[in-house]
Design a protein around this motif. Structure first.
Motif, PDB file in Angstrom:
ATOM      1  N   GLY A  93      24.127  14.271 -21.058  1.00 17.42           N
ATOM      2  CA  GLY A  93      24.436  12.925 -20.586  1.00 17.42           C
ATOM      3  C   GLY A  93      24.348  12.730 -19.085  1.00 17.42           C
ATOM      4  N   GLU A  94      24.166  13.813 -18.320  1.00 16.72           N
ATOM      5  CA  GLU A  94      24.064  13.701 -16.862  1.00 16.72           C
ATOM      6  C   GLU A  94      22.625  13.427 -16.445  1.00 16.72           C
ATOM      7  OE1 GLU A  94      27.062  16.475 -14.332  1.00 16.72           O
ATOM      8  OE2 GLU A  94      25.491  17.547 -15.401  1.00 16.72           O
ATOM      9  N   SER A  95      22.487  12.616 -15.419  1.00 14.79           N
ATOM     10  CA  SER A  95      21.175  12.492 -14.785  1.00 14.79           C
ATOM     11  C   SER A  95      20.997  13.719 -13.895  1.00 14.79           C
ATOM     12  CB  SER A  95      21.109  11.214 -13.947  1.00 14.79           C
ATOM     13  OG  SER A  95      21.910  11.350 -12.780  1.00 14.79           O
ATOM     14  N   PRO A  96      19.768  14.055 -13.525  1.00 14.54           N
ATOM     15  CA  PRO A  96      19.574  15.191 -12.620  1.00 14.54           C
ATOM     16  C   PRO A  96      20.336  15.028 -11.295  1.00 14.54           C
ATOM     17  CG  PRO A  96      17.487  14.584 -13.613  1.00 14.54           C
ATOM     18  CD  PRO A  96      18.484  13.524 -14.007  1.00 14.54           C
ATOM     19  N   GLU A  97      20.350  13.825 -10.763  1.00 11.57           N
ATOM     20  CA  GLU A  97      21.050  13.580  -9.502  1.00 11.57           C
ATOM     21  C   GLU A  97      22.557  13.782  -9.648  1.00 11.57           C
ATOM     22  OE1 GLU A  97      17.211  11.249  -9.501  1.00 11.57           O
ATOM     23  OE2 GLU A  97      18.816  11.580 -10.934  1.00 11.57           O
ATOM     24  N   GLU A  98      23.137  13.295 -10.745  1.00 13.97           N
ATOM     25  CA  GLU A  98      24.570  13.487 -10.999  1.00 13.97           C
ATOM     26  C   GLU A  98      24.899  14.974 -11.151  1.00 13.97           C
ATOM     27  OE1 GLU A  98      25.554   9.381 -13.491  1.00 13.97           O
ATOM     28  OE2 GLU A  98      24.802  11.139 -14.564  1.00 13.97           O
ATOM     29  N   ALA A  99      24.048  15.677 -11.887  1.00 14.53           N
ATOM     30  CA  ALA A  99      24.257  17.115 -12.088  1.00 14.53           C
ATOM     31  C   ALA A  99      24.200  17.857 -10.758  1.00 14.53           C
ATOM     32  CB  ALA A  99      23.210  17.678 -13.049  1.00 14.53           C
ATOM     33  N   LEU A 100      23.264  17.488  -9.922  1.00 10.96           N
ATOM     34  CA  LEU A 100      23.111  18.174  -8.638  1.00 10.96           C
ATOM     35  C   LEU A 100      24.327  17.939  -7.738  1.00 10.96           C
ATOM     36  CD1 LEU A 100      21.299  19.999  -7.047  1.00 10.96           C
ATOM     37  CD2 LEU A 100      20.087  17.990  -6.184  1.00 10.96           C
ATOM     38  N   LYS A 101      24.791  16.724  -7.670  1.00 16.92           N
ATOM     39  CA  LYS A 101      25.986  16.433  -6.867  1.00 16.92           C
ATOM     40  C   LYS A 101      27.190  17.220  -7.381  1.00 16.92           C
ATOM     41  CE  LYS A 101      24.608  11.868  -5.252  1.00 16.92           C
ATOM     42  NZ  LYS A 101      24.916  10.430  -5.225  1.00 16.92           N
ATOM     43  N   ARG A 102      27.357  17.266  -8.709  1.00 17.04           N
ATOM     44  CA  ARG A 102      28.467  18.011  -9.297  1.00 17.04           C
ATOM     45  C   ARG A 102      28.343  19.494  -8.995  1.00 17.04           C
ATOM     46  NH1 ARG A 102      28.299  21.049 -13.294  1.00 17.04           N
ATOM     47  NH2 ARG A 102      26.464  20.111 -14.277  1.00 17.04           N
ATOM     48  N   GLU A 103      27.173  20.058  -9.210  1.00 18.57           N
ATOM     49  CA  GLU A 103      26.967  21.497  -8.992  1.00 18.57           C
ATOM     50  C   GLU A 103      27.209  21.895  -7.535  1.00 18.57           C
ATOM     51  OE1 GLU A 103      26.371  24.210 -10.787  1.00 18.57           O
ATOM     52  OE2 GLU A 103      26.242  23.246 -12.742  1.00 18.57           O
ATOM     53  N   ILE A 104      26.713  21.106  -6.599  1.00 16.58           N
ATOM     54  CA  ILE A 104      26.895  21.446  -5.181  1.00 16.58           C
ATOM     55  C   ILE A 104      28.369  21.329  -4.804  1.00 16.58           C
ATOM     56  CG2 ILE A 104      26.280  20.836  -2.799  1.00 16.58           C
ATOM     57  CD1 ILE A 104      24.065  22.291  -4.537  1.00 16.58           C
ATOM     58  N   TRP A 105      29.078  20.369  -5.361  1.00 17.68           N
ATOM     59  CA  TRP A 105      30.514  20.289  -5.103  1.00 17.68           C
ATOM     60  C   TRP A 105      31.222  21.521  -5.660  1.00 17.68           C
ATOM     61  CZ3 TRP A 105      33.848  18.571  -1.913  1.00 17.68           C
ATOM     62  CH2 TRP A 105      35.204  18.669  -2.216  1.00 17.68           C
ATOM     63  N   GLU A 106      30.890  21.912  -6.902  1.00 14.06           N
ATOM     64  CA  GLU A 106      31.537  23.069  -7.533  1.00 14.06           C
ATOM     65  C   GLU A 106      31.202  24.377  -6.820  1.00 14.06           C
ATOM     66  OE1 GLU A 106      30.276  22.993 -11.635  1.00 14.06           O
ATOM     67  OE2 GLU A 106      31.513  21.237 -12.106  1.00 14.06           O
ATOM     68  N   GLU A 107      29.966  24.554  -6.391  1.00 13.55           N
ATOM     69  CA  GLU A 107      29.528  25.815  -5.782  1.00 13.55           C
ATOM     70  C   GLU A 107      29.817  25.903  -4.288  1.00 13.55           C
ATOM     71  OE1 GLU A 107      25.389  26.536  -6.511  1.00 13.55           O
ATOM     72  OE2 GLU A 107      25.647  26.654  -8.676  1.00 13.55           O
ATOM     73  N   LEU A 108      29.791  24.753  -3.594  1.00 17.13           N
ATOM     74  CA  LEU A 108      29.850  24.781  -2.130  1.00 17.13           C
ATOM     75  C   LEU A 108      30.902  23.850  -1.523  1.00 17.13           C
ATOM     76  CD1 LEU A 108      25.985  24.734  -1.571  1.00 17.13           C
ATOM     77  CD2 LEU A 108      27.494  26.719  -1.349  1.00 17.13           C
ATOM     78  N   CYS A 137      17.628  17.090  -0.095  1.00 16.97           N
ATOM     79  CA  CYS A 137      19.006  16.611   0.067  1.00 16.97           C
ATOM     80  C   CYS A 137      19.492  16.817   1.493  1.00 16.97           C
ATOM     81  CB  CYS A 137      19.947  17.384  -0.859  1.00 16.97           C
ATOM     82  SG  CYS A 137      19.528  17.280  -2.602  1.00 16.97           S
ATOM     83  N   SER A 138      20.541  16.094   1.841  1.00 18.50           N
ATOM     84  CA  SER A 138      21.239  16.294   3.110  1.00 18.50           C
ATOM     85  C   SER A 138      22.738  16.311   2.838  1.00 18.50           C
ATOM     86  CB  SER A 138      20.864  15.196   4.111  1.00 18.50           C
ATOM     87  OG  SER A 138      21.174  13.923   3.588  1.00 18.50           O
ATOM     88  N   ILE A 139      23.486  16.770   3.818  1.00 20.57           N
ATOM     89  CA  ILE A 139      24.940  16.874   3.672  1.00 20.57           C
ATOM     90  C   ILE A 139      25.590  15.542   4.034  1.00 20.57           C
ATOM     91  CG2 ILE A 139      27.025  17.993   4.557  1.00 20.57           C
ATOM     92  CD1 ILE A 139      25.303  20.506   4.998  1.00 20.57           C
ATOM     93  N   GLU A 140      26.472  15.093   3.154  1.00 16.87           N
ATOM     94  CA  GLU A 140      27.277  13.904   3.422  1.00 16.87           C
ATOM     95  C   GLU A 140      28.603  14.318   4.055  1.00 16.87           C
ATOM     96  OE1 GLU A 140      29.581  10.950   0.504  1.00 16.87           O
ATOM     97  OE2 GLU A 140      27.394  10.849   0.310  1.00 16.87           O
ATOM     98  N   SER A 141      29.260  15.322   3.438  1.00 16.17           N
ATOM     99  CA  SER A 141      30.513  15.845   3.974  1.00 16.17           C
ATOM    100  C   SER A 141      30.771  17.221   3.376  1.00 16.17           C
ATOM    101  CB  SER A 141      31.684  14.907   3.644  1.00 16.17           C
ATOM    102  OG  SER A 141      31.881  14.837   2.244  1.00 16.17           O
ATOM    103  N   GLY A 142      31.578  17.995   4.063  1.00 13.19           N
ATOM    104  CA  GLY A 142      31.925  19.331   3.575  1.00 13.19           C
ATOM    105  C   GLY A 142      31.326  20.411   4.449  1.00 13.19           C
ATOM    106  N   GLY A 143      31.796  21.632   4.219  1.00 14.06           N
ATOM    107  CA  GLY A 143      31.409  22.734   5.094  1.00 14.06           C
ATOM    108  C   GLY A 143      30.604  23.836   4.452  1.00 14.06           C
ATOM    109  N   LEU A 144      29.992  23.582   3.289  1.00 13.59           N
ATOM    110  CA  LEU A 144      29.191  24.591   2.594  1.00 13.59           C
ATOM    111  C   LEU A 144      29.973  25.892   2.389  1.00 13.59           C
ATOM    112  CD1 LEU A 144      25.769  23.958   4.385  1.00 13.59           C
ATOM    113  CD2 LEU A 144      26.359  23.320   2.038  1.00 13.59           C
ATOM    114  N   THR A 145      31.108  25.781   1.730  1.00 16.01           N
ATOM    115  CA  THR A 145      31.962  26.926   1.426  1.00 16.01           C
ATOM    116  C   THR A 145      31.410  27.670   0.215  1.00 16.01           C
ATOM    117  OG1 THR A 145      33.872  25.698   2.235  1.00 16.01           O
ATOM    118  CG2 THR A 145      34.321  27.611   0.830  1.00 16.01           C
ATOM    119  N   LEU A 146      31.099  28.944   0.371  1.00 14.02           N
ATOM    120  CA  LEU A 146      30.534  29.727  -0.725  1.00 14.02           C
ATOM    121  C   LEU A 146      31.601  30.067  -1.753  1.00 14.02           C
ATOM    122  CD1 LEU A 146      28.214  32.250   1.167  1.00 14.02           C
ATOM    123  CD2 LEU A 146      27.644  29.999   0.254  1.00 14.02           C
ATOM    124  N   LYS A 147      31.447  29.552  -2.974  1.00 13.77           N
ATOM    125  CA  LYS A 147      32.392  29.827  -4.045  1.00 13.77           C
ATOM    126  C   LYS A 147      31.788  30.730  -5.120  1.00 13.77           C
ATOM    127  CE  LYS A 147      35.305  26.883  -5.130  1.00 13.77           C
ATOM    128  NZ  LYS A 147      36.541  26.225  -5.076  1.00 13.77           N
TER     129      LYS A 147
END
Length: 181
Positions: A93-108, A137-147
């Motif tokens: 049910g996710e679009s590729p863009e939605e999945a990417l935003k979710r994954e980058i939030w979860e991972e970084l 892509c570009s960064i909107e906010s956050g510090g690219l924390t490796l999880k």
């Protein structure tokens, strides 16, 4: 060792040629979309793509205002230590863009702006077929924390080949170089 894909219509006969000092030929009737994998011993394995596990993922080619690209090193799994563009599997049910935003939030723990689809890579690994949608892509906010990753680097155009990219990710490096500052 040369490996070739069989292309043709179902029901046609195609020739498989595997080169290793000698020429080996075999004729097959195509029953579906087939793939040839060279085994390194002068023989080849035929695998039906529809029998292979299919994995669809998204990947973020994150760039900054200094003309660099963000690369991450896998910290888990069969491809541990390989370098990749961060991202992951799409959920139903996710679009590729939605999945990417979710994954980058979860991972970084980073919010990104998905600017455009750069390329979709189709790659056959030994155990699965990968479809990878790669977005600029570009960064909107956050510090690219490796999880989940064990390391990360910002790479400029000249440094893009300095890491050991996973095979599917490696296929788009030249295209990325062409659009980098």
């Amino acid at each position: 060792m040369d490996k070739r894909l069989i292309f043709g219509q179902i029901g046609e006969t195609s020739q498989i040629i595997v080169h290793k000092n000698k020429k080996y030929s075999k004729y097959l009737k195509i029953s579906s979309i087939d793939c040839i994998f060279a085994t390194g011993n002068g023989f080849c394995d035929i695998k039906h793509i529809h029998d292979m596990k299919q994995i669809e993922v998204v990947a973020a080619i994150i760039h900054d205002d200094q003309g660099r690209i963000f690369a991450t090193q896998r910290g888990y799994g069969d491809m541990k230590d390989g370098w990749e563009f961060p991202g992951g599997k799409m959920e139903p049910g996710e679009s590729p863009e939605e999945a990417l935003k979710r994954e980058i939030w979860e991972e970084l723990e980073t919010r990104i702006v998905v600017e455009r689809l750069e390329q979709t890579v189709e790659w056959d690994y030994p155990k699965f077929h990968l479809t990878m949608h790669c977005f600029w892509c570009s960064i909107e906010s956050g510090g690219l924390t490796l999880k989940e990753h064990e390391a990360a680097k910002w790479l400029n155009k000249e440094q893009l080949n300095s890491v050991d990219w996973l095979p599917a990710d490696r296929t788009i490096i030249e295209q990325i170089k062409a659009i980098m500052l």
